[in-house]
Design a protein around this motif. Structure first.
Motif, PDB file in Angstrom:
ATOM      1  N   LEU A 102       0.854  -1.568   0.301  1.00 27.02           N
ATOM      2  CA  LEU A 102       0.296  -0.058  -0.200  1.00 27.02           C
ATOM      3  C   LEU A 102       1.106   1.006  -0.075  1.00 27.02           C
ATOM      4  O   LEU A 102       2.223   1.517   1.188  1.00 27.02           O
ATOM      5  CB  LEU A 102      -1.083  -0.146   0.861  1.00 27.02           C
ATOM      6  CG  LEU A 102      -1.965   0.893   1.420  1.00 27.02           C
ATOM      7  CD1 LEU A 102      -2.561   2.011   0.405  1.00 27.02           C
ATOM      8  CD2 LEU A 102      -2.718   1.290   2.964  1.00 27.02           C
ATOM      9  N   ILE A 103       0.547   2.067  -0.462  1.00 31.09           N
ATOM     10  CA  ILE A 103       1.488   3.127  -0.964  1.00 31.09           C
ATOM     11  C   ILE A 103       0.528   4.593  -0.719  1.00 31.09           C
ATOM     12  O   ILE A 103      -1.214   4.537  -1.052  1.00 31.09           O
ATOM     13  CB  ILE A 103       1.696   3.788  -2.458  1.00 31.09           C
ATOM     14  CG1 ILE A 103       3.111   2.678  -2.570  1.00 31.09           C
ATOM     15  CG2 ILE A 103       2.809   5.133  -2.581  1.00 31.09           C
ATOM     16  CD1 ILE A 103       3.048   2.662  -4.122  1.00 31.09           C
ATOM     17  N   ILE A 104       0.652   5.781   0.552  1.00 28.75           N
ATOM     18  CA  ILE A 104      -0.144   6.658   0.813  1.00 28.75           C
ATOM     19  C   ILE A 104       0.613   7.581   0.285  1.00 28.75           C
ATOM     20  O   ILE A 104       1.448   8.023   1.203  1.00 28.75           O
ATOM     21  CB  ILE A 104      -1.153   6.988   1.622  1.00 28.75           C
ATOM     22  CG1 ILE A 104      -1.025   5.560   2.301  1.00 28.75           C
ATOM     23  CG2 ILE A 104      -1.080   7.631   2.549  1.00 28.75           C
ATOM     24  CD1 ILE A 104      -1.732   5.522   3.885  1.00 28.75           C
ATOM     25  N   VAL A 105       0.387   8.911  -0.915  1.00 26.01           N
ATOM     26  CA  VAL A 105       0.869   9.740  -0.941  1.00 26.01           C
ATOM     27  C   VAL A 105      -0.227  10.861  -0.613  1.00 26.01           C
ATOM     28  O   VAL A 105      -1.216  10.946  -0.979  1.00 26.01           O
ATOM     29  CB  VAL A 105       1.098  10.066  -2.166  1.00 26.01           C
ATOM     30  CG1 VAL A 105       2.066   8.819  -2.948  1.00 26.01           C
ATOM     31  CG2 VAL A 105       0.079  10.185  -3.582  1.00 26.01           C
ATOM     32  N   GLY A 106       0.774  12.489  -0.605  1.00 22.65           N
ATOM     33  CA  GLY A 106      -0.362  13.258  -0.212  1.00 22.65           C
ATOM     34  C   GLY A 106       0.783  13.984   0.796  1.00 22.65           C
ATOM     35  O   GLY A 106       1.857  14.015   1.268  1.00 22.65           O
ATOM     36  N   ALA A 107       0.451  15.226   0.635  1.00 21.06           N
ATOM     37  CA  ALA A 107       0.493  17.040   0.945  1.00 21.06           C
ATOM     38  C   ALA A 107       0.907  16.539   2.488  1.00 21.06           C
ATOM     39  O   ALA A 107       0.574  15.989   3.158  1.00 21.06           O
ATOM     40  CB  ALA A 107       0.192  18.348   0.775  1.00 21.06           C
ATOM     41  N   THR A 108       2.221  17.144   3.488  1.00 19.12           N
ATOM     42  CA  THR A 108       2.564  17.227   4.891  1.00 19.12           C
ATOM     43  C   THR A 108       0.615  17.835   5.460  1.00 19.12           C
ATOM     44  O   THR A 108       0.230  18.604   5.016  1.00 19.12           O
ATOM     45  CB  THR A 108       3.174  18.310   4.576  1.00 19.12           C
ATOM     46  OG1 THR A 108       3.331  17.665   6.802  1.00 19.12           O
ATOM     47  CG2 THR A 108       3.320  19.963   5.093  1.00 19.12           C
ATOM     48  N   GLY A 109       0.318  16.965   6.954  1.00 14.76           N
ATOM     49  CA  GLY A 109      -0.668  17.746   7.409  1.00 14.76           C
ATOM     50  C   GLY A 109      -2.007  17.066   6.733  1.00 14.76           C
ATOM     51  O   GLY A 109      -2.809  17.221   7.744  1.00 14.76           O
ATOM     52  N   LEU A 110      -2.061  15.605   5.856  1.00 14.55           N
ATOM     53  CA  LEU A 110      -2.864  15.603   5.297  1.00 14.55           C
ATOM     54  C   LEU A 110      -3.647  14.224   6.486  1.00 14.55           C
ATOM     55  O   LEU A 110      -4.741  13.056   5.764  1.00 14.55           O
ATOM     56  CB  LEU A 110      -2.962  15.409   3.980  1.00 14.55           C
ATOM     57  CG  LEU A 110      -3.558  16.652   3.046  1.00 14.55           C
ATOM     58  CD1 LEU A 110      -3.535  16.012   1.571  1.00 14.55           C
ATOM     59  CD2 LEU A 110      -4.667  17.336   3.470  1.00 14.55           C
ATOM     60  N   GLY A 111      -2.584  13.736   6.667  1.00 14.54           N
ATOM     61  CA  GLY A 111      -3.062  12.360   7.413  1.00 14.54           C
ATOM     62  C   GLY A 111      -2.436  10.933   7.421  1.00 14.54           C
ATOM     63  O   GLY A 111      -2.695   9.855   7.399  1.00 14.54           O
ATOM     64  N   LYS A 112      -1.736  11.247   6.314  1.00 11.49           N
ATOM     65  CA  LYS A 112      -0.625  10.017   6.027  1.00 11.49           C
ATOM     66  C   LYS A 112      -0.637   9.210   6.894  1.00 11.49           C
ATOM     67  O   LYS A 112      -0.760   7.955   7.395  1.00 11.49           O
ATOM     68  CB  LYS A 112       0.123  10.826   5.005  1.00 11.49           C
ATOM     69  CG  LYS A 112      -0.054  11.049   3.869  1.00 11.49           C
ATOM     70  CD  LYS A 112       1.366  11.300   2.832  1.00 11.49           C
ATOM     71  CE  LYS A 112       2.748  11.949   3.680  1.00 11.49           C
ATOM     72  NZ  LYS A 112       1.394  13.749   4.374  1.00 11.49           N
ATOM     73  N   SER A 113       0.434   9.550   7.898  1.00 11.41           N
ATOM     74  CA  SER A 113       1.083   8.798   9.197  1.00 11.41           C
ATOM     75  C   SER A 113      -0.600   8.504  10.151  1.00 11.41           C
ATOM     76  O   SER A 113       0.268   6.886  10.510  1.00 11.41           O
ATOM     77  CB  SER A 113       1.553   9.065   9.775  1.00 11.41           C
ATOM     78  OG  SER A 113       3.016   9.695   8.919  1.00 11.41           O
ATOM     79  N   TYR A 114      -0.925   9.248  10.269  1.00  9.63           N
ATOM     80  CA  TYR A 114      -1.756   8.107  11.151  1.00  9.63           C
ATOM     81  C   TYR A 114      -3.022   7.438  10.153  1.00  9.63           C
ATOM     82  O   TYR A 114      -2.758   6.318  10.569  1.00  9.63           O
ATOM     83  CB  TYR A 114      -3.702   9.660  11.443  1.00  9.63           C
ATOM     84  CG  TYR A 114      -4.363   9.272  12.179  1.00  9.63           C
ATOM     85  CD1 TYR A 114      -4.254   9.301  13.570  1.00  9.63           C
ATOM     86  CD2 TYR A 114      -5.522   8.261  11.664  1.00  9.63           C
ATOM     87  CE1 TYR A 114      -5.170   8.976  14.651  1.00  9.63           C
ATOM     88  CE2 TYR A 114      -6.209   8.303  12.636  1.00  9.63           C
ATOM     89  CZ  TYR A 114      -6.081   8.641  14.541  1.00  9.63           C
ATOM     90  OH  TYR A 114      -7.089   8.457  15.366  1.00  9.63           O
ATOM     91  N   LEU A 115      -3.100   7.620   9.301  1.00 14.06           N
ATOM     92  CA  LEU A 115      -3.665   6.354   7.859  1.00 14.06           C
ATOM     93  C   LEU A 115      -3.273   4.762   8.167  1.00 14.06           C
ATOM     94  O   LEU A 115      -3.704   4.102   8.698  1.00 14.06           O
ATOM     95  CB  LEU A 115      -3.878   6.515   6.671  1.00 14.06           C
ATOM     96  CG  LEU A 115      -5.175   7.470   6.526  1.00 14.06           C
ATOM     97  CD1 LEU A 115      -5.507   8.028   4.875  1.00 14.06           C
ATOM     98  CD2 LEU A 115      -6.336   7.264   6.821  1.00 14.06           C
ATOM     99  N   ALA A 116      -1.884   5.442   8.168  1.00 15.10           N
ATOM    100  CA  ALA A 116      -0.907   3.954   7.999  1.00 15.10           C
ATOM    101  C   ALA A 116      -0.675   3.518   9.368  1.00 15.10           C
ATOM    102  O   ALA A 116      -0.955   2.076   9.619  1.00 15.10           O
ATOM    103  CB  ALA A 116       0.294   4.365   8.195  1.00 15.10           C
ATOM    104  N   SER A 117      -0.550   4.169  10.596  1.00 16.61           N
ATOM    105  CA  SER A 117      -0.810   3.673  11.946  1.00 16.61           C
ATOM    106  C   SER A 117      -2.093   2.950  11.995  1.00 16.61           C
ATOM    107  O   SER A 117      -2.278   1.857  12.285  1.00 16.61           O
ATOM    108  CB  SER A 117      -0.278   4.929  12.861  1.00 16.61           C
ATOM    109  OG  SER A 117       0.211   5.226  12.521  1.00 16.61           O
TER     110      SER A 117
END
Length: 237
Positions: A102-117
């Motif tokens: 799974l690859i999650i991309v997007g600008a900073t502050g959009l919640g990528k790390s939160y979704l991955a967690s």
């Protein structure tokens, strides 16, 4: 056998959930309201729940998530192009069973790390072994492992993980050492385990970011072509 002796033997067998439920039933008199089969079912379920919760806690602790996130807390109202149905399908863990990425991309502050967690925590609930690490820190730790002789051991531990989460990939171009480490990690896991990568950089720029064309081709072949993708848009949350 009296109740005290029974409790002692249950504790010696480390049946903590069973013991706690048994004590509660005896203290409250609940057992008088249940049939024998219902009592046994209740005690076995209590032991099963206790073991599941302890295992889950161990898996979550070892995962070292950046956020204590779960799927129920994800905000779908924010305007960031988050596909709820797709995320719910991913939460089933079927893609991990199929050894996909799974690859999650997007600008900073959009919640990528939160979704991955959150997806990582969901995987722990399903019994998978998960490890979360910032890419830069992971590379630095493996560089130190190279120096102290523990590199092979650490690489083997990463290889055995059901799900590896590599956060903040591509904050700066990779050097030769980092390229080779990344290739080795993905080569060991390709077709055998799942990986989540989050990045602020669009996937079509990763080839230049990695640097060496030959190694970049090999890395992207092992990571991108077998991956689900989530692309987040909008303003920082």
């Amino acid at each position: 056998m009296n109740q005290t002796a029974t409790m002692q033997k249950l504790e010696e067998m480390r049946l903590s959930g069973f013991t706690r439920a048994y004590r509660e039933m005896m203290d409250s008199g609940m057992n008088k309201d249940f049939t024998f089969d219902e009592v046994i079912s209740h005690l076995v379920q209590a032991e099963w729940d206790d073991r599941y919760n302890r295992r889950l806690q161990r898996l979550v602790t070892r995962a070292r998530f950046r956020y204590q996130a779960n799927m129920e807390q994800i905000d779908y109202t924010a305007k960031r192009e988050l596909d709820k149905s797709k995320l719910l399908r991913l939460s089933s863990g079927d893609w991990i069973k199929k050894r996909q990425n799974l690859i999650i991309v997007g600008a900073t502050g959009l919640g990528k790390s939160y979704l991955a967690s959150a997806l990582g925590h969901q995987a722990c609930q399903q019994g998978y072994k998960v490890f979360y690490r910032n890419c830069g820190k992971l590379f630095d730790e493996l560089k130190i492992a190279k120096a102290d002789g523990s590199y092979i051991k650490e690489i083997k531990k990463i290889e055995k993980l059901d799900l590896l989460i590599m956060d903040d990939f591509g904050l700066k171009p990779l050097d030769n050492y980092q390229r080779l480490i990344l290739l080795e990690i993905l080569e060991d896991r390709h077709g055998k385990r799942s990986t989540i990568v989050t990045s602020q950089v669009p996937v079509n720029k990763w080839h230049d970011l990695i640097g060496d064309p030959t190694i970049a081709d090999a890395i992207l072949d092992r990571l991108v072509h077998s991956s689900h993708r989530i692309t987040l848009q909008g303003d920082s949350m």
